[in-house]
Motif scaffolding. Sequence first.
Motif, short mmCIF file in Angstrom:
data_model
loop_
_atom_site.label_atom_id
_atom_site.label_comp_id
_atom_site.label_asym_id
_atom_site.label_seq_id
_atom_site.Cartn_x
_atom_site.Cartn_y
_atom_site.Cartn_z
N HIS A 283 1.26 -0.93 -0.36
CA HIS A 283 -0.24 0.35 0.08
C HIS A 283 0.76 1.13 0.27
N TRP A 284 2.30 0.86 0.94
CA TRP A 284 2.89 2.27 0.81
C TRP A 284 3.42 2.68 -0.28
N THR A 285 3.86 1.34 -1.26
CA THR A 285 4.66 1.31 -2.13
C THR A 285 4.00 2.24 -3.84
N ARG A 286 2.28 1.81 -3.73
CA ARG A 286 1.77 2.21 -3.93
C ARG A 286 1.54 4.44 -4.09
N ARG A 287 1.26 4.78 -2.98
CA ARG A 287 1.16 5.85 -2.35
C ARG A 287 2.12 6.67 -3.40
N ILE A 288 3.44 5.81 -2.72
CA ILE A 288 4.60 6.73 -3.06
C ILE A 288 4.35 6.27 -5.10
N MET A 289 3.93 5.60 -5.87
CA MET A 289 4.05 5.42 -6.76
C MET A 289 3.17 6.27 -7.76
N ARG A 290 1.68 6.26 -7.51
CA ARG A 290 1.36 7.34 -7.83
C ARG A 290 1.09 9.14 -8.37
N PRO A 291 1.49 9.08 -7.15
CA PRO A 291 2.06 10.98 -8.08
C PRO A 291 3.15 11.13 -8.56
N ILE A 292 4.55 10.29 -8.25
CA ILE A 292 4.97 10.17 -9.15
C ILE A 292 4.63 10.41 -10.69
N THR A 293 3.72 8.85 -11.11
CA THR A 293 3.52 8.21 -12.15
C THR A 293 2.23 9.55 -12.99
N LEU A 294 1.46 10.02 -11.92
CA LEU A 294 1.24 11.20 -12.74
C LEU A 294 2.08 12.59 -13.30
N HIS A 295 2.65 13.03 -12.25
CA HIS A 295 3.29 13.80 -12.83
C HIS A 295 4.57 13.78 -13.79
N LEU A 296 5.22 12.39 -13.91
CA LEU A 296 5.57 11.96 -14.86
C LEU A 296 4.44 12.02 -16.59
N GLN A 297 3.54 11.39 -16.27
CA GLN A 297 2.85 11.45 -17.19
C GLN A 297 2.21 12.96 -18.26
N LEU A 298 2.34 13.01 -16.85
CA LEU A 298 1.56 15.16 -17.86
C LEU A 298 3.15 15.90 -18.01
#
Length: 413
Positions: free
Chosen positions: A387-402
């Motif tokens: 769960h904690w790794t998902r919380r880390i990766m989700r905002p990183i993924t969204l910012h990299l997508q943009l």
Amino acid sequence: MEEENVRKNRETSNGSIDPSVISLPGDKVKPAVLKRQIGLISGISLIVGTMIGSGIFISPKAVLEGTGAVGPCLCVWAACGILATLVLISIVNCMSVKLASYVQNIFTVAKLFIILVIVVAGIVLLAQGNTKNLSNSFEGGTTSFGAIGLAFYNGLWAYDGWNQLNFITEELIDPYRNLPLAIIIGIPLVSVCYVLVNIAYFTVLTATELLQSPAVAVTFGDKVLHPVSWIVPLFVVFSTFGAANGNCFTGGRLTNVAGREGHMIKILSYISVKYYTPAPAIIFNGILAIVYIIPADINTLINYFSFAQWVFYGLTALVLIVFRFTRKEMKRPVKIPIAIAVLVVVVSCYLVLAPIIDKPEVEYLYCTLFILSGLPLYFLFVFHKFHWTRRIMRPITLHLQLLMEVVPPEKIE
């Protein structure tokens, strides 16, 4: 308008941004998939261009050091051919598949040109009777178990790239026809060129002169092509650039598919909505390449790259053997004789173990630890997905997508 699009972004179930949000207003949203744009000629160029890099212009010295004489040296080069049967480049490959293909084709022609110049010069010198260095060519050869292995490391470094076309079958036109054809044409072509180039080298340079040369092709050019010897280092640069471009092109696809299949983080599987290229995977590989060249010692890089490479070649062939018995029901569009897989495993074991047994060095341990260092990251961010790794990766993924304007790949039936 861009801020409005960002505010309206809709997250999909896996935490990524919907493709329609990143696309420009008024644009027709197209499926984010890699397209089949690579033909037979480009496929052959990819194999030839990726294989012929800096190796044939540098490796002969190390191969001769491992074999000790001209005859065994030429045998190793021929055997390597049988076994075969960095930021600018990333930008080019991120921008366009066709542009990367054109670059590959142009630089493949350039490197074949300098190969032709060296071979023709060698033939002329042979016709003039310069055969002294080729007589008694097996005299003084070494039979050291590990030294021969290191000679193969350097020879196979020059041949590396023979498997690169397999990584882009999704983008290859008529892959069932063009994949085997490109391999059948490309690898023998390179093998013949390499043996002829080495013969040309030995028509001019003695074994001692070759061993003392920092760059064999440049020394050859200074002796034979004066006053136009400057074309050799120039075309060596072209050759190296073309090989790096080919590796960047194919390596990005391999990383992209690994991300898509769940073997690496998902962002690496995303596709550029503007250029339809696997931009995140290409950028990731480019960063790794910069890390790899930090030691700046070409021989060290070759030895430890080859060590790691043949570990994975052997494991891949071993998996083919295991699956042949444990997963007989699997669909196999391309099926190879099991004897070939066994041969690859045996050769891989020799190439991995022989140098270590003959001359143990702590650097091999460092190389192994570097490979294994990826396991903790894999288990934390890919395999278990806490769960904690998902919380880390989700905002990183969204910012990299943009930032990169990339979206998850879409499947087309």
